[in-house]
Design an enzyme around this catalytic site. Sequence first.
Site, PDB file in Angstrom:
ATOM      1  CG  ASP A 165      -1.889  -1.290   1.381  1.00 23.35           C
ATOM      2  OD1 ASP A 165      -2.069  -1.625   0.243  1.00 23.35           O
ATOM      3  OD2 ASP A 165      -2.551  -1.402   2.339  1.00 23.35           O
ATOM      4  CG  ASP A 332     -11.289  -2.257  -0.371  1.00 27.13           C
ATOM      5  OD1 ASP A 332     -10.451  -2.930  -0.346  1.00 27.13           O
ATOM      6  OD2 ASP A 332     -11.366  -1.179  -1.145  1.00 27.13           O
TER       7      ASP A 332
END
Length: 483
Positions: A165, A332
Amino acid sequence: MQVLFESSAEASSRGLGIIPCPIDRFNDLDKAVPHMGWNAAALINVTAEQEEQEGSVEEVDASSYYYFVHSFCAKYNPERYPEAMSWAHTITQYGQELFVSSVRKDNVFATQFHPEKSGKAGLALIDTWLRKPQLAQTRAPGVPLTKFSPAPRDKLTKRIIACMDVRANDEGDLVVTKGDQYDVRERSSSLSTTTETAGAVRNLGKPVSLAARYYDAGADELCLLNITSFRHSPLHDQPMLAVVRAAAECVFVPLTIGGGIKDTIDPDGTKRSALEVAGAYFRAGADKVSIGSEAVHAVERFREAGFKSDGTGAIESIAHAYGRQAVVVSIDPRRAYVDPSTYDGPYFSELVYGKLDGPENERDKAWWYQCTVSGGREARPLSVVQLAQGVEALGAGEILVNSIDRDGTGLGFDLELVSLIKKSVKIPVVASSGAGSAQHFVDAFTKTNVEAALAAGIFHREEVGISEVKTLMRAANINVRDS
Ligand code: 1PR
């Protein structure tokens, strides 16, 4: 390789027709399509004499794995297409289907797999080919061997993916970060946090050097997610494009790039299509793009329009231009808890019930998995099953299943969530979020049959190594690739 053939079920335009046989789509009766990952290639059409003379200098090593990513192939059918099949240099098996994985005749050599993305085996193949004197490159086909060497069987490996990330820290440098449940700032309560670092973006290293480390450690794929891209256009994010470029120079396994793949408007009013954004990432060295928030909005529109698409959305336009195998959708989801004794809402058939022997806080509970956008900041009235089936219909080639509840917790993948999605679609599925040990990967592969599993935190903090994961997988009889 496919352009050498006559025609393709993928498009109406004709091929060069040098190899007289069509390119067909894999059937998905017994397997996920696209065929995505590392598989073996068995040599064929090599005479015993050639094998003896050249065995050691053959470009394709029958004991290595190569990276494939495709939905269409030349099916191996020597009875129907004897002339075309005399070009076959290697054969690969996927599910019950045998297909031509490379062709070779005279000075032509072409592969269905991607040597440039096949790690050391792929680099060795290119090197061997380039080093050969031209005479040795030119080779007439031999008398076909009666059997393959060694006999092919489906050797598709399960993939281990390391995910980074990426975002700018408060000084403006791009760093790999990681938190839990999508909170990437240091907490003042954490033991390792000092008063100076409290509230700062957690910095776990530089993206390119971490990517190189994971490549050397045997990661089968890498994923770079630009986690704050929803704030601005990725085309303005030159540092992120530079990271992708630099990573692609030292990493020879597939790279997936995500974050902000959607239609955007630059501050000066210039419109940028999702296709343009994805194109910039592909040209910088990405092999796949991962679409998060925009996929949720696209499925909402698709459902509102009566399950019809005008073909102009991000998923459809990128899949049309680059092939569906280049489009990953990153989901998500967050659990939405309901009272199982009274719930009769629209997600009833998707409810998951806490197990009596499961974690204490899950017993007596039921939940459905709700989609979110903007990195979990906004929940949408859409379930993961609706999303997964919607994006498959729109043209996505793979689904990456994150879990906001499990992210960074080390509790293991949410196996109920992963199997729910795996059962809902035919495209490959990647389990993500929550890996805390090598055993968690074995559980994901044996209990849900996913094609790949991804982790971030445990790899970044060096708590578990990729080789440790693969050793345990091997012990559990799961097919893996040696780096
Ligand atoms: O919505 O298309 O712009 O894409 C944004 C992408 O960035 C999405 O794929 C979304 O998952 C990701 N993202 C956004 N915000 C965050 C955040 O952390 N604040 N990262 C974020 C989500 C989840 C995974 C993580 C796994 C494994 N991170 O990327 O790597 O959960 O972690 P673990 O092994 O440590 O448990 P868009």
